[in-house]
Scaffold this active site. Sequence first.
Site, PDB file in Angstrom:
ATOM      1  N   TYR A 132      -2.504  -0.948  10.393  1.00 49.27           N
ATOM      2  CA  TYR A 132      -2.391  -1.116   8.941  1.00 49.27           C
ATOM      3  C   TYR A 132      -1.075  -0.544   8.433  1.00 49.27           C
ATOM      4  CZ  TYR A 132      -3.989  -1.227   4.060  1.00 49.27           C
ATOM      5  OH  TYR A 132      -4.114  -1.477   2.710  1.00 49.27           O
ATOM      6  N   SER A 185       0.847  -1.191   0.000  1.00 52.56           N
ATOM      7  CA  SER A 185       0.000   0.000   0.000  1.00 52.56           C
ATOM      8  C   SER A 185       0.878   1.235   0.000  1.00 52.56           C
ATOM      9  CB  SER A 185      -0.876  -0.004   1.258  1.00 52.56           C
ATOM     10  OG  SER A 185      -1.552   1.224   1.434  1.00 52.56           O
TER      11      SER A 185
END
Length: 267
Positions: free
Chosen positions: A162, A149
């Site tokens: 995350y 990401s």
Amino acid sequence: MTAPSADKPLAGRVAAVTGSTSGIGLAIANALAEAGADVALNGFGDPAPALAAVGAAGGGATRVAFHAADLSKGPDADAWVKAVEADFGRLDILVNNAGIQHVAPIEEFPPEKWDAILAINLSSNFHTIRAAVPGMKARAWGRIIAISSAHGLVASPYKSAYVAAKHGVNGLTKTVALELAETPITCNAICPGFVLTPLVEGQIADQAKANNMPQDQVIRDIILASQPSKRFVTPESIGAMAVFLSTDAGANITGTMLSVDGGWTAR
């Protein structure tokens, strides 16, 4: 092994994609099938529609199977790789895509959510790579791809688990690439910005309710505030990148974080 061709560069290869019953994972599975690979699916969603979609993407020439596994558990992730190898006879392309998300201030972040996100988003990568590398070495060929990401490169508030997990994925990718650098096995991470998936659609709805604003305004002013293009990344573009890395053209690309983020990390 079936010989590759210009329109089927991955013919004869076997790919396994985690979290592939929907969203980015399914788009990747479809792209790999279109390129000629046989594909092993995994995920918590209903596998029947995904099996049908990937089979159709392969034009009926692709073998597709589903192997259930709870990738938050190390032994299950390891057993999943072994099941794919037993079923297909080999595993050439491993795509670690499975992931979950939770958003909260650090002092309110539930410890069980932290543990779950680290287990699925990071530790499962370690377990599947560890299981897949011996076979790749024995066959002298392999591609390992993490779907990381932009949050593996930069941080955002309220996403402690995350962001930590995706930074860890990128570090793991670099380490594995260096360990395998003298072999015909590559290891890379694709780092998307915001992709319009069911997970992101849920965030849009939550933000619209919390901020009492229309969803289109949430998309532009909140969700895509850090994405200069103001356009969502498409799942299909991530699939195309995974295919490229899996072909011979990607043979000397390893240890790299490939940003597909509309300019987010250019700042």
